[in-house]
Structures are given as C-alpha cells and as structure tokens.
Scaffold this motif. Sequence first.
Motif, PDB file in Angstrom:
ATOM      1  N   THR A   1       0.066  -4.557  13.817  1.00 47.19           N
ATOM      2  CA  THR A   1       0.628  -4.426  12.423  1.00 47.19           C
ATOM      3  C   THR A   1       0.793  -2.756  12.108  1.00 47.19           C
ATOM      4  O   THR A   1       1.370  -2.651  11.036  1.00 47.19           O
TER       5      THR A   1
ATOM      6  N   HIS B   1       3.501   1.015   9.445  1.00 44.67           N
ATOM      7  CA  HIS B   1       3.265  -0.390   9.371  1.00 44.67           C
ATOM      8  C   HIS B   1       4.165  -1.432   9.451  1.00 44.67           C
ATOM      9  O   HIS B   1       5.240  -1.183   8.997  1.00 44.67           O
TER      10      HIS B   1
ATOM     11  N   TRP C   1      -6.275  -2.338   0.031  1.00 45.53           N
ATOM     12  CA  TRP C   1      -5.929  -0.979   0.520  1.00 45.53           C
ATOM     13  C   TRP C   1      -7.308  -0.262   0.980  1.00 45.53           C
ATOM     14  O   TRP C   1      -7.789   0.574  -0.143  1.00 45.53           O
TER      15      TRP C   1
ATOM     16  N   THR D   1       2.401  -8.678   2.894  1.00 45.51           N
ATOM     17  CA  THR D   1       1.759  -7.298   2.893  1.00 45.51           C
ATOM     18  C   THR D   1       2.290  -6.338   3.884  1.00 45.51           C
ATOM     19  O   THR D   1       2.744  -6.659   4.758  1.00 45.51           O
ATOM     20  N   HIS D   2       2.435  -5.106   3.045  1.00 45.89           N
ATOM     21  CA  HIS D   2       3.502  -3.891   3.902  1.00 45.89           C
ATOM     22  C   HIS D   2       2.833  -2.741   3.551  1.00 45.89           C
ATOM     23  O   HIS D   2       2.633  -2.510   2.337  1.00 45.89           O
TER      24      HIS D   2
ATOM     25  N   GLN E   1       0.881  -1.103   0.026  1.00 44.31           N
ATOM     26  CA  GLN E   1      -0.151   0.091   0.086  1.00 44.31           C
ATOM     27  C   GLN E   1       0.917   1.179  -0.008  1.00 44.31           C
ATOM     28  O   GLN E   1       1.922   1.151   0.316  1.00 44.31           O
TER      29      GLN E   1
ATOM     30  N   ASN F   1      -7.498  -1.175   7.387  1.00 41.40           N
ATOM     31  CA  ASN F   1      -7.601   0.170   8.077  1.00 41.40           C
ATOM     32  C   ASN F   1      -8.747  -0.166   9.170  1.00 41.40           C
ATOM     33  O   ASN F   1      -9.523   0.997   9.397  1.00 41.40           O
TER      34      ASN F   1
ATOM     35  N   ASP G   1      -4.099  -5.070   9.764  1.00 45.15           N
ATOM     36  CA  ASP G   1      -3.496  -5.525   8.460  1.00 45.15           C
ATOM     37  C   ASP G   1      -4.095  -7.148   8.570  1.00 45.15           C
ATOM     38  O   ASP G   1      -3.781  -7.855   9.717  1.00 45.15           O
ATOM     39  N   TYR G   2      -4.623  -7.639   7.608  1.00 42.02           N
ATOM     40  CA  TYR G   2      -5.242  -8.989   7.715  1.00 42.02           C
ATOM     41  C   TYR G   2      -4.842  -9.765   6.350  1.00 42.02           C
ATOM     42  O   TYR G   2      -4.848  -9.150   5.257  1.00 42.02           O
TER      43      TYR G   2
ATOM     44  N   GLY H   1      -4.217  -7.453   3.037  1.00 42.62           N
ATOM     45  CA  GLY H   1      -3.928  -6.261   2.984  1.00 42.62           C
ATOM     46  C   GLY H   1      -4.180  -5.382   4.000  1.00 42.62           C
ATOM     47  O   GLY H   1      -4.292  -5.860   5.212  1.00 42.62           O
ATOM     48  N   ASP H   2      -4.285  -3.873   3.861  1.00 45.63           N
ATOM     49  CA  ASP H   2      -4.465  -3.095   4.879  1.00 45.63           C
ATOM     50  C   ASP H   2      -6.045  -2.785   4.888  1.00 45.63           C
ATOM     51  O   ASP H   2      -6.612  -2.038   4.113  1.00 45.63           O
TER      52      ASP H   2
END
Length: 234
Positions: free
Chosen positions: A176, A219, A93, A233-234, A21, A131, A190-191, A128-129
């Motif tokens: 995360t 993150h 994202w 994922t980061h 992201q 949020n 993040d999952y 991903g993120d």
Amino acid sequence: MAFRKKADLVMDYKPDILIIQECECPEKLLFNDSTPKPTDILWFGNNKHKGLAILSYGELKLNTLDIHNPALQMIVPILVTGGGYDFNLFAIWAYNPTDPDGRYVEQVWKAVHYYDDLLSSKTSVLVGDFNSNTIWDRKRREGNHTNVVKYLADKSIYSVYHLHHQQTQGIEQHPTFYLYRHQDKPYHLDYCFVSEDLANRVESVDVGDHALWSKYSDHVPLIIDFKDVLVVTH
C-alpha cells in the motif's frame, strides 16, 4: 497532500466514506465543479496543509464521539449513521512527531488501550495509515505492530485485507506504500480492522495499482466494500 488535485481519481471508486491522510483543511479543499461534494467533513490537525480528513457521501453522517482524546488527535473515534447500519469508525493516521513514546504504531497501541471499552462493543472499524508492519517490530517495545494485531484479535477485531486475501502479517502480497514512489521499495502500511460482526459484511478488499497512483502519491488506496458502504483510505 493536495487531495483536491487527485479527488476526481479517488471519486471514480464512488466511495461512501473517505479517510485521507496528509489532507489540506476544508477551507483549502476547492474541488472542481464536477467533483461530487461530501455530505460531511471532519478534519484534524495543526498544519492546515497536512491533516487527517474524513469525508462522507450520500446519507451518511459523521459525529466525533465525546470520548475522543485530543492527545491522540490523529486517531479519531467517529459515529457513522444514516446508512443501513450504524458503526464506530476509528480514522487513523499513526503519526505524532512530538510523542516521546513513539510517533508511529505506538500511537495505535495507546489508542486501542484508551478506547478499550468502546472496542469491546460490536460494530467497530479501524482504518487508515498505521505506518507499521510486523517486519519492523521491536522486540523490547511493547507497542509494536504484532502486539496491536494480537490485542485487536483478542477482541475479535481482524484485518479484512488479511482475511479476504488469506495473507499473513508481514509478508503481504499487495503493498500500500512505495518509498519515494519506487516500485522496488514496497511496504504494506494501511489497514482496515473490523469487528467480527462487520467482517461478514465485507464483499471485497482491493489495493490500488502503483503504475496509476505513483504519479500522485507514495500510498495507493485501500478499498473496502461492505454491504451498503464503500470505504476508501488513501
């Protein structure tokens, strides 16, 4: 942002798939000569400095599915092929500042409904993120984190972090995200959710260390090792 500046550190994990992201567009991804180059790159966004990137390595190929809804630009359904098995990857994202219905988890809520038929099939990975976290649920808002988790669970799709580490949504032991990179402001945002058939392939789920990653990002990476495929994922 500026993924190219931390790419070598991420590549130490030897990923097969990366979901990044706030990543610059491919034209700006000028890697060091020694940095492994991706086999495929998909990138989505309106800001060339800050979009959603999906990178694959080795034999893996990425193809955006025709069903992709441009209104949900930062939640992208992708067919991954070329490994030991094919699967549908939803790169996420959860961020859309122009959506009046909500910019964060509300995007995921819309996506899981829009892609309902695809999610009803097997071999789905959503990563991903997001949020989001259960601690921020708005009881009067249907599109909250708890309802997203329940909706996916009704389709036998589960968070591998919570399964692997026997965690409960909302009281995760491994953050995360660190607000302003401060260690005393940790959250789990993040999952990686996978359908039941793929959950049996998960060999490990790791979360990056604040001391290392706070130099580069708010993150830390989420690393999922499936049999034959490592997803970061980061």
